[in-house]
Design a protein around this motif. Structure first.
Motif, short mmCIF file in Angstrom:
data_model
loop_
_atom_site.label_atom_id
_atom_site.label_comp_id
_atom_site.label_asym_id
_atom_site.label_seq_id
_atom_site.Cartn_x
_atom_site.Cartn_y
_atom_site.Cartn_z
N UNK A 157 70.54 69.63 80.45
CA UNK A 157 71.42 68.47 80.69
C UNK A 157 71.71 68.32 82.18
N UNK A 158 71.90 67.12 82.62
CA UNK A 158 72.32 66.86 84.00
C UNK A 158 73.85 66.79 83.98
N UNK A 159 74.52 67.76 84.64
CA UNK A 159 75.99 67.79 84.58
C UNK A 159 76.60 66.50 85.10
N UNK A 160 75.91 65.83 86.00
CA UNK A 160 76.46 64.58 86.55
C UNK A 160 76.60 63.51 85.47
N UNK A 161 75.82 63.65 84.39
CA UNK A 161 75.89 62.64 83.32
C UNK A 161 77.08 62.88 82.39
N UNK A 162 77.64 64.10 82.45
CA UNK A 162 78.71 64.48 81.51
C UNK A 162 79.85 63.49 81.52
N UNK A 163 80.31 63.15 82.75
CA UNK A 163 81.46 62.27 82.88
C UNK A 163 81.13 60.85 82.41
N UNK B 159 59.66 61.40 67.02
CA UNK B 159 60.10 60.98 68.36
C UNK B 159 60.56 62.15 69.23
N UNK B 160 60.57 63.38 68.67
CA UNK B 160 61.12 64.50 69.43
C UNK B 160 60.26 64.87 70.63
N UNK B 161 58.98 64.49 70.59
CA UNK B 161 58.10 64.85 71.72
C UNK B 161 58.33 63.95 72.93
N UNK B 162 59.09 62.89 72.74
CA UNK B 162 59.36 61.94 73.82
C UNK B 162 60.42 62.54 74.77
N UNK B 163 59.98 62.90 76.00
CA UNK B 163 60.89 63.57 76.94
C UNK B 163 62.09 62.70 77.31
N UNK B 164 61.87 61.40 77.43
CA UNK B 164 62.97 60.52 77.86
C UNK B 164 64.07 60.51 76.80
N UNK B 165 63.66 60.49 75.51
CA UNK B 165 64.66 60.51 74.44
C UNK B 165 65.35 61.88 74.41
N UNK B 166 64.55 62.95 74.54
CA UNK B 166 65.12 64.31 74.52
C UNK B 166 66.14 64.48 75.66
N UNK B 167 65.87 63.86 76.81
CA UNK B 167 66.80 63.97 77.95
C UNK B 167 68.14 63.29 77.62
N UNK B 168 68.08 62.16 76.93
CA UNK B 168 69.35 61.49 76.56
C UNK B 168 70.15 62.39 75.61
N UNK B 169 69.44 63.03 74.65
CA UNK B 169 70.14 63.95 73.73
C UNK B 169 70.82 65.05 74.54
N UNK B 170 70.09 65.66 75.48
CA UNK B 170 70.64 66.76 76.28
C UNK B 170 71.84 66.29 77.10
N UNK B 171 71.73 65.10 77.69
CA UNK B 171 72.81 64.61 78.56
C UNK B 171 74.05 64.20 77.76
N UNK B 172 73.85 63.56 76.62
CA UNK B 172 75.02 63.14 75.82
C UNK B 172 75.76 64.37 75.29
N UNK B 173 75.02 65.36 74.77
CA UNK B 173 75.66 66.56 74.22
C UNK B 173 75.98 67.59 75.31
#
Ligand code: XUL
Length: 520
Positions: free
Chosen positions: A496-502, A434-448
C-alpha cells in the motif's frame, strides 16, 4: 510415500487432486465436466435448464456417474493403492433426499454395476435443488416469521433466511410433496452425500457446510429446535449428525477398493462445503488474511477471530474446518459492474486498466456506488450506479473517472461491508480472474492499507480437502502443508502507498454517506 486425495463436487464438474504431503507435490489431477462427459443428463452447465420460478435442480445420478468416471480417469494416471487418506467438499446448500433403503443400498454396492443405477432406487426426490435455486422467498418469509424476524434468524444461524439455503428448500419440498417428505429418511447435503457413498454408510455433516442451511445454531454448532420446527415436521431425525471438520467419517467402502484398486481400510475425513474447503486450500484458515475472489460476482471470506454474525445481515457465518468460524460475503456487482463500465466506454481490458491508472487516486473526490443491478452486500435494489461529484463525472462523459470510480467504489464497499468480521490482517489474498490485474490489486492495497498477494493455487477447493485429509492423518502438520502448497505468486506483492491512506479515509466517509441515502 503416502498420498492424500481431495474431491471437489462442484456445480459444473467433479474434480480430484492427489498430493504427496511430505514432498509438497501434486501427484495427479482429474476433472469430469458434467455437461461434456455426461450429456445424457441434459445439463450442459451442471443443472437442469429452464426450471420454473427460480428453481435450479441437478440430477444426483449425474454426480454419481461423474464419481465413477473420476476414479476411472485417476486409475489411468496413478496407482490409487498409494492413496492413504481421502476427504472432499461439495457445492454448498444443495440437498439429496433418501428413503428407508438408503443404508442397505450403501452397504451392498456391487463394483460390477454403476453407482447411479444402484443408488437411484433410494432417492425420494428425483432431483436436488442446488445453490443457484432462489425459488423459496415464501418459505423464507414463513420461517422468519415464526422466529420473530430475520435479525433473530441471523443471530442464531449466522445468516438471514436465504432462498438457496437448505432449510427453506426442505420446507418447499415438504409443502409440495408431503408424501415424499414423509418417505424421506435422510436429507444429505452434496458434501455428506458424497462422503456417505465413499464410506458405504450414512456420513455426518461438518459445521462448515451445516451452517449453510438456516438450521444450525452457530453458538455451539447444534441444530436449532425452533428452526427445525418452523421448517418441517420430524426434521431432526432426517438430518445427519453434525461434527467438526477434523472428524473421521469412516473408511473407504469395498466398492471403490475392488473397482479402482484403492488400499483396504483407508480413512475418509468428513467432507465440507466448497467455500470452507477453499479457505483451507488458500492457506487462510488460521491466518485471518481475508481472501478476496474477483469473479462474476466478488466474494470475500476469512477465518473469523470470533464466531459472531453480521449485524447488517448481509454476510454469512459458517464453521471453519480447522476450528471456529469463517465468514463469507458475496457481492453481486463484481465483474458484472466492471464489464458494464468497460462496455459503456467501448474499452477492452487493456484500455480499462490504462484508464484506471491515468485517473488520480481518490478520483478528485468523485464517488460511485457501483451497483448496476440489485446488490446483496448491502441489500439494495438499484439498476444504475449512484454518483456524487463534478458535472463531467455525474453525466458520465469521462472513461477514466468512471473506471476509477467503479474500482474504488467496489473496494470501499468491500471495506465497509466486511468491517463486522473484525479482522486486522497482515495481508490480503487476491484470487479470481481480475486478481492478476496489478492496477486493481493496487487499489485494493491502498484502500485497505494492507499488502496484497496473489494466490498461485487455482483449485483451492480440492487442495483444501486433500490438505485437511493429510493433516488428520497426522504425518504432516497444517503449518507445513500451508507452506508447501498454499503459495502466492512470487515477486508480485502490491504494497500500500501510505500517502493514499488519508485520501481513502476521507473518501470512505463520503462513500458511506452516499450509500446511506439508499439504505433503509
Ligand atoms: C455460497 C454459495 C456458493 C456455493 C457454490 O453460499 O452459494 O458459493 O457454495 O459454489
Amino acid at each position: 510415500m503416502s498420498w492424500a486425495l481431495g474431491i471437489d463436487a462442484s456445480t459444473q464438474s467433479c474434480s480430484a487432486l492427489v498430493i504427496d504431503p511430505a514432498e509438497g507435490t501434486v501427484i495427479a489431477e482429474a476433472s469430469v465436466n458434467f455437461g461434456q462427459r455426461l450429456p445424457q443428463y441434459g445439463a450442459p452447465n451442471g443443472f437442469i435448464p429452464n426450471g420454473c420460478s427460480g428453481e435450479v435442480h441437478a440430477d444426483p445420478r449425474m454426480w454419481l456417474d461423474a464419481l465413477d468416471l473420476l476414479f476411472q480417469d485417476l486409475t489411468e494416471q496413478i496407482d490409487l493403492s498409494r492413496v492413504k487418506v481421502i476427504s472432499g467438499a461439495g457445492q454448498q446448500h444443495g440437498s439429496v433426499y433418501l428413503g428407508n433403503d438408503w443404508e442397505t443400498v450403501l452397504a451392498h454396492l456391487d463394483p460390477g454395476k454403476p453407482l447411479s443405477l444402484q443408488i437411484a432406487p433410494a432417492l425420494t426426490r428425483e432431483s436436488s435443488p442446488i445453490w443457484m435455486d432462489d425459488s423459496t422467498p415464501e418459505e423464507c418469509r414463513e420461517i422468519a416469521q415464526v422466529l420473530g424476524g430475520d435479525k433473530e434468524v441471523c443471530r442464531r444461524t449466522g445468516s438471514v433466511m436465504t432462498e438457496r439455503f437448505t432449510g427453506p428448500q426442505i420446507r418447499k419440498f415438504f409443502k409440495e410433496q408431503p408424501n415424499a417428505y414423509v418417505e424421506t429418511r435422510r436429507i444429505h447435503l452434496v458434501s455428506s452425500f458424497f462422503c456417505s457413498v465413499l464410506t458405504a454408510k450414512d456420513a455426518p455433516l461438518d459445521t462448515g457446510d451445516g451452517a449453510g442451511m438456516n438450521l444450525l445454531a452457530i453458538n455451539g454448532w447444534k441444530w436449532d429446535d425452533d428452526l427445525l420446527q418452523a421448517t418441517a415436521p420430524q426434521l431432526e431425525e432426517k438430518l445427519p449428525r453434525v461434527v467438526t471438520g477434523d472428524h473421521p467419517a469412516g473408511v473407504l467402502g469395498p466398492y471403490f477398493v475392488k473397482k479402482f484398486g484403492f488400499a483396504d481400510q483407508i480413512p475418509v475425513l468428513v467432507f465440507s462445503g466448497d467455500n470452507p474447503s477453499s479457505l483451507v486450500g488458500a492457506g487462510a484458515a488460521r491466518s485471518g488474511s481475508p481472501v478476496i475472489s474477483l469473479g462474476t460476482s466478488d466474494t470475500i471470506f476469512a477465518a473469523l477471530p470470533e464466531v459472531s454474525p453480521d449485524p447488517n445481515g448481509s454476510g454469512h457465518v459458517f464453521g471453519n474446518p480447522l476450528g471456529g468460524g469463517m465468514s463469507l460475503q458475496c457481492f453481486v456487482n463484481g465483474s458484472l459492474a466492471r464489464e458494464a463500465v468497460r462496455d459503456r466506454f467501448h474499452l477492452d481490458w487493456e484500455g480499462f486498466t490504462r484508464a484506471l491508472q491515468e485517473a488520480p487516486v481518490g478520483n478528485n473526490g468523485n464517488i460511485m456506488v457501483p451497483f448496476f443491478r440489485s446488490e446483496i452486500s448491502p441489500r439494495v435494489a438499484l439498476e444504475a450506479p449512484l454518483l456524487a461529484g463534478d458535472r463531467a463525472f455525474v453525466s458520465g462523459e469521462n472513461a477514466g473517472s468512471w473506471v476509477r470510480g467503479c474500482v474504488e467504489g467496489q473496494c470501499l464497499n468491500f471495506k465497509t461491508q466486511t468491517a463486522w468480521m473484525g479482522l486486522s490482517p497482515e495481508s490480503i489474498l487476491l484470487t479470481g480472474g481480475a486478481s492478476r490485474n496489478d492496477a486493481i490489486a493496487q487499489v485494493v492495497a491502498d484502500v485497505f492499507q494492507t499488502p496484497v498477494d496473489r494466490l498461485a493455487v487455482e483449485n483451492s477447493v480440492a487442495l483444501g480437502a486433500a490438505m485437511r485429509a493429510a493433516a488428520v492423518s497426522g504425518r504432516v502438520g497444517i503449518n507445513d502443508l500451508e507452506e508447501r502448497f498454499c503459495r502466492v505468486l512470487g515477486g508480485e506483492r502490491m504494497d500500500p502507498d501510505p500517502a493514499c491512506g488519508e485520501i481513502y479515509a476521507k473518501l470512505e466517509k463520503d462513500f458511506r454517506e452516499l450509500l446511506g441515502t439508499v439504505l433503509d
